[in-house]
Design a protein around this motif. Structure first.
Motif, PDB file in Angstrom:
ATOM      1  N   LEU A   1       0.833  -1.202   0.000  1.00  0.00           N
ATOM      2  CA  LEU A   1       0.000   0.000   0.000  1.00  0.00           C
ATOM      3  C   LEU A   1       0.868   1.252   0.000  1.00  0.00           C
ATOM      4  O   LEU A   1       0.600   2.202  -0.742  1.00  0.00           O
ATOM      5  N   GLU A   2       1.910   1.242   0.803  1.00  0.00           N
ATOM      6  CA  GLU A   2       2.821   2.386   0.867  1.00  0.00           C
ATOM      7  C   GLU A   2       3.501   2.626  -0.486  1.00  0.00           C
ATOM      8  O   GLU A   2       3.599   3.766  -0.952  1.00  0.00           O
ATOM      9  N   ALA A   3       3.950   1.545  -1.118  1.00  0.00           N
ATOM     10  CA  ALA A   3       4.586   1.670  -2.433  1.00  0.00           C
ATOM     11  C   ALA A   3       3.594   2.212  -3.456  1.00  0.00           C
ATOM     12  O   ALA A   3       3.949   3.066  -4.287  1.00  0.00           O
ATOM     13  N   GLU A   4       2.370   1.741  -3.412  1.00  0.00           N
ATOM     14  CA  GLU A   4       1.343   2.215  -4.348  1.00  0.00           C
ATOM     15  C   GLU A   4       1.059   3.698  -4.126  1.00  0.00           C
ATOM     16  O   GLU A   4       0.923   4.457  -5.090  1.00  0.00           O
ATOM     17  N   LEU A   5       0.988   4.122  -2.883  1.00  0.00           N
ATOM     18  CA  LEU A   5       0.749   5.540  -2.587  1.00  0.00           C
ATOM     19  C   LEU A   5       1.900   6.409  -3.081  1.00  0.00           C
ATOM     20  O   LEU A   5       1.677   7.498  -3.625  1.00  0.00           O
ATOM     21  N   GLN A   6       3.131   5.929  -2.914  1.00  0.00           N
ATOM     22  CA  GLN A   6       4.286   6.683  -3.412  1.00  0.00           C
ATOM     23  C   GLN A   6       4.253   6.787  -4.930  1.00  0.00           C
ATOM     24  O   GLN A   6       4.541   7.836  -5.504  1.00  0.00           O
ATOM     25  N   LYS A   7       3.896   5.668  -5.590  1.00  0.00           N
ATOM     26  CA  LYS A   7       3.822   5.661  -7.046  1.00  0.00           C
ATOM     27  C   LYS A   7       2.756   6.646  -7.521  1.00  0.00           C
ATOM     28  O   LYS A   7       2.983   7.413  -8.455  1.00  0.00           O
ATOM     29  N   ARG A   8       1.607   6.646  -6.863  1.00  0.00           N
ATOM     30  CA  ARG A   8       0.526   7.579  -7.230  1.00  0.00           C
ATOM     31  C   ARG A   8       0.973   9.030  -7.062  1.00  0.00           C
ATOM     32  O   ARG A   8       0.657   9.883  -7.895  1.00  0.00           O
ATOM     33  N   ALA A   9       1.700   9.305  -5.982  1.00  0.00           N
ATOM     34  CA  ALA A   9       2.174  10.673  -5.751  1.00  0.00           C
ATOM     35  C   ALA A   9       3.151  11.099  -6.848  1.00  0.00           C
ATOM     36  O   ALA A   9       3.092  12.239  -7.334  1.00  0.00           O
ATOM     37  N   LEU A  10       4.035  10.185  -7.246  1.00  0.00           N
ATOM     38  CA  LEU A  10       4.984  10.507  -8.324  1.00  0.00           C
ATOM     39  C   LEU A  10       4.250  10.751  -9.637  1.00  0.00           C
ATOM     40  O   LEU A  10       4.557  11.706 -10.359  1.00  0.00           O
ATOM     41  N   ILE A  11       3.292   9.888  -9.956  1.00  0.00           N
ATOM     42  CA  ILE A  11       2.528  10.048 -11.200  1.00  0.00           C
ATOM     43  C   ILE A  11       1.768  11.372 -11.174  1.00  0.00           C
ATOM     44  O   ILE A  11       1.676  12.064 -12.187  1.00  0.00           O
ATOM     45  N   LYS A  12       1.247  11.740 -10.016  1.00  0.00           N
ATOM     46  CA  LYS A  12       0.512  13.008  -9.896  1.00  0.00           C
ATOM     47  C   LYS A  12       1.425  14.196 -10.184  1.00  0.00           C
ATOM     48  O   LYS A  12       1.000  15.186 -10.775  1.00  0.00           O
ATOM     49  N   ARG A  13       2.701  14.085  -9.768  1.00  0.00           N
ATOM     50  CA  ARG A  13       3.656  15.170 -10.050  1.00  0.00           C
ATOM     51  C   ARG A  13       4.097  15.169 -11.504  1.00  0.00           C
ATOM     52  O   ARG A  13       4.347  16.212 -12.084  1.00  0.00           O
TER      53      ARG A  13
END
Length: 109
Positions: free
Chosen positions: A29-41
């Motif tokens: 879940l943590e990795a997925e949240l980090q990936k989503r944050a990067l994609i958002k940027r």
């Protein structure tokens, strides 16, 4: 006495497995949240919408695209934020490269 000992050991093993599974889920879940944050940027809102539509149709392809976007951004090879038009052009390049790789030629003699 022996049966109680076996039950207690079995319970401890099950609790340990459950804790390990919980840790794995938490890490994913943590990795997925980090990936989503990067994609958002990396992507603009319109480009993210396009990526989500791709995810609905082809989830594996969307995952591959996300990983490529993150790698390219980390290498500094992408303009950030990537607009929808730039994202479409990148998708076309990826699709062309994939089509070229998957082409099979049979030569008969």
């Amino acid at each position: 006495m022996d049966i109680e000992e076996i039950r207690r050991k079995k319970m401890l093993e099950l609790q340990k497995k459950l804790a390990e599974e919980e840790e794995k889920q938490k890490a994913l879940l943590e990795a997925e949240l980090q990936k989503r944050a990067l994609i958002k940027r990396i992507l603009t809102a319109e480009a993210r919408e396009r990526l989500e539509r791709i995810r609905m149709a082809r989830p594996e392809f969307a995952e591959a695209i996300e990983l490529q976007l993150i790698q390219l951004a980390q290498l500094g090879r992408l303009p950030i934020p990537l607009t929808d038009e730039q994202f479409k052009a990148l998708l076309e390049k990826i699709a062309a490269a994939k089509k070229k790789k998957s082409e099979i030629k049979i030569i008969r003699k």
